[in-house]
Enzyme design. Structure first.
Site, PDB file in Angstrom:
ATOM      1  N   THR A  54       0.824  -1.222   0.000  1.00 18.63           N
ATOM      2  CA  THR A  54       0.000   0.000   0.000  1.00 18.63           C
ATOM      3  C   THR A  54       0.849   1.259   0.000  1.00 18.63           C
ATOM      4  O   THR A  54       0.440   2.294  -0.517  1.00 18.63           O
ATOM      5  CB  THR A  54      -0.929  -0.026   1.235  1.00 18.63           C
ATOM      6  OG1 THR A  54      -1.812  -1.117   1.082  1.00 18.63           O
ATOM      7  CG2 THR A  54      -1.745   1.238   1.377  1.00 18.63           C
TER       8      THR A  54
ATOM      9  N   SER B 246       1.661  -7.729  -0.461  1.00 13.37           N
ATOM     10  CA  SER B 246       2.414  -8.679   0.361  1.00 13.37           C
ATOM     11  C   SER B 246       1.673  -9.999   0.543  1.00 13.37           C
ATOM     12  O   SER B 246       2.278 -11.004   0.922  1.00 13.37           O
ATOM     13  CB  SER B 246       2.783  -8.064   1.698  1.00 13.37           C
ATOM     14  OG  SER B 246       1.648  -7.864   2.502  1.00 13.37           O
TER      15      SER B 246
ATOM     16  N   THR C 286       1.688  -4.204   4.286  1.00 16.97           N
ATOM     17  CA  THR C 286       1.559  -4.426   5.734  1.00 16.97           C
ATOM     18  C   THR C 286       0.944  -5.779   6.085  1.00 16.97           C
ATOM     19  O   THR C 286       1.101  -6.262   7.202  1.00 16.97           O
ATOM     20  CB  THR C 286       0.707  -3.310   6.378  1.00 16.97           C
ATOM     21  OG1 THR C 286      -0.564  -3.289   5.716  1.00 16.97           O
ATOM     22  CG2 THR C 286       1.393  -1.971   6.274  1.00 16.97           C
ATOM     23  N   ASP C 287       0.245  -6.402   5.115  1.00 13.33           N
ATOM     24  CA  ASP C 287      -0.504  -7.626   5.451  1.00 13.33           C
ATOM     25  C   ASP C 287       0.392  -8.728   6.018  1.00 13.33           C
ATOM     26  O   ASP C 287       0.012  -9.421   6.959  1.00 13.33           O
ATOM     27  CB  ASP C 287      -1.233  -8.172   4.214  1.00 13.33           C
ATOM     28  CG  ASP C 287      -2.387  -7.279   3.782  1.00 13.33           C
ATOM     29  OD1 ASP C 287      -2.709  -6.317   4.506  1.00 13.33           O
ATOM     30  OD2 ASP C 287      -2.965  -7.544   2.709  1.00 13.33           O
TER      31      ASP C 287
HETATM   32  N1  ASP Z   1      -3.113  -3.665   2.577  1.00  9.64           N
HETATM   33  C1  ASP Z   1      -1.792  -4.046   2.339  1.00  9.64           C
HETATM   34  C2  ASP Z   1      -0.766  -2.998   2.715  1.00  9.64           C
HETATM   35  O1  ASP Z   1      -0.996  -2.355   3.684  1.00  9.64           O
HETATM   36  C3  ASP Z   1      -1.512  -4.616   1.042  1.00  9.64           C
HETATM   37  C4  ASP Z   1      -0.259  -5.413   1.147  1.00  9.64           C
HETATM   38  O2  ASP Z   1       0.031  -5.956   2.200  1.00  9.64           O
HETATM   39  O3  ASP Z   1       0.466  -5.470   0.151  1.00  9.64           O
HETATM   40  O4  ASP Z   1       0.240  -2.789   2.123  1.00  9.64           O
END
Ligand code: ASP
Length: 330
Positions: free
Chosen positions: A15, A62, A95-96
């Site tokens: 993200t 991720s 972040t995932d």
């Molecule tokens: N929602 C996720 C992020 O915060 C997407 C990911 O993990 O790529 O990056």
């Protein structure tokens, strides 16, 4: 510039590199659309305090990363940090699964130079986007001599957390990353990292796991415990060739009879079973009934981190006693 730390920034997507159609799109956006070069453009002010170089290693959400990607990332970070003119590494990441990558690197990089992961909860185009500040603060932590030897660090929302402790606790808010049991290692005041405590568990330069020895990583799956859970998911993992199974148990590592029976048979076949918890905080402790069957207690590790440690542990030994000892140390 001579005399300032040289920090390498590796982009993996997420993200922090996300782009929405409008600045009001906070949760609807394309992940990993902005290349690293674009993210770093606003940072010319930092040029007087550090030298930055970038490399786009992946550009993925991720949730799409694989263990093979993590192996590749760890090898690249290790090579970079062996170069005398690289003083630290920052990794931008979705972040995932950020906590899993951070913990994998924490166990496989034999380095003392700072390695810092960061990301964002809002896309780069959103009103109130958090990614740029997270990235600047992560860079400042990576450039700080105080971050050396502290293991892999996670910097978001002005907090510095240890890879082993930190959990993504929220689906969408900027204060998503916390260490619920032990708290943050420190914080970043403007651009100044302030550390309050150190990690005592083994990591990085004191870790046993050498990424260069690791080729094919063992298959380890996680299954969820819940009221009236049946044996089907466990049977599926066993049939799929899992060498290890982590159970996100209810409470302090409890497992009902139908699941216990299947897992007991799995252990008899040489599959290693770890009891972690679906609770967000608290240790999973040893218990006679499970110890007798050589199930392993995950201690402070949540299921997703227990899976990372079990995967690496299985590259060294299949002995439940030895693996339990690793869970006590890491
Ligand atoms: N929602 C996720 C992020 O915060 C997407 C990911 O993990 O790529 O990056």
């Amino acid at each position: 510039m001579a005399g300032v730390p040289r920090i390498m920034v590796l982009g993996t997507g997420g993200t922090i590199a996300g782009k929405g159609a409008s600045s009001l799109d906070l949760t609807r956006y394309e992940v990993a659309d902005v290349p690293l070069e674009g993210l770093l453009r606003p940072f010319s002010e930092l040029n007087t305090v550090m030298e930055l170089a970038t490399e786009q290693i992946f550009n993925l959400p991720s949730s799409e990363l694989t263990l093979e990607d993590l192996r590749h990332l760890a090898l690249r970070v290790r090579d970079l940090l062996e170069q005398p003119d690289v003083d630290g590494v920052v990794i931008t990441h979705g972040t995932d699964t950020l906590e899993e990558t951070a913990y994998f690197l924490n166990l496989t990089l034999p380095v003392t130079k700072p390695v810092v992961l960061t990301g964002a909860m809002r896309p780069a185009t959103a009103v109130g986007a958090d990614g740029l500040l997270n990235l600047v603060q992560a860079l400042c932590v990576a450039a700080s001599p105080e971050a050396a030897g502290q293991g892999v660090l996670v910097v978001l929302n002005s907090e510095i957390n240890a890879a082993a402790d930190v959990i993504k606790m929220n689906t969408s808010r900027p204060e998503a990353f916390m260490s619920p049991d032990y708290g943050a290692l420190g914080l970043v005041e403007d651009l100044r990292p302030v550390f309050f405590r150190e990690v005592r568990r083994l990591h990085t330069y004191r870790s046993l796991f050498d990424i260069r020895d690791l080729r094919i990583l063992p298959k380890v799956g996680i299954l969820m415990g819940y009221l009236d859970v049946g044996p089907e998911a466990a049977e599926g993992l066993i049939a799929g060739g899992a060498q290890g199974i982590v159970v996100a148990c209810v409470g302090n590592g409890n497992i009902n009879r139908p699941l216990f029976q299947v897992l007991k048979e799995a252990v008899a076949q040489g599959i290693v079973v770890v009891r972690a918890s679906r609770c967000i905080s608290g240790n999973v402790s040893a218990k006679v009934r499970f110890d007798e069957e050589q199930f392993i207690a995950s201690g402070a590790l949540n299921p997703q981190k227990a899976r990372i440690l079990l995967t690496l542990a299985l590259t060294k030994t299949a002995s439940p006693g030895e693996i339990q000892a690793l869970f006590h140390e890491y």
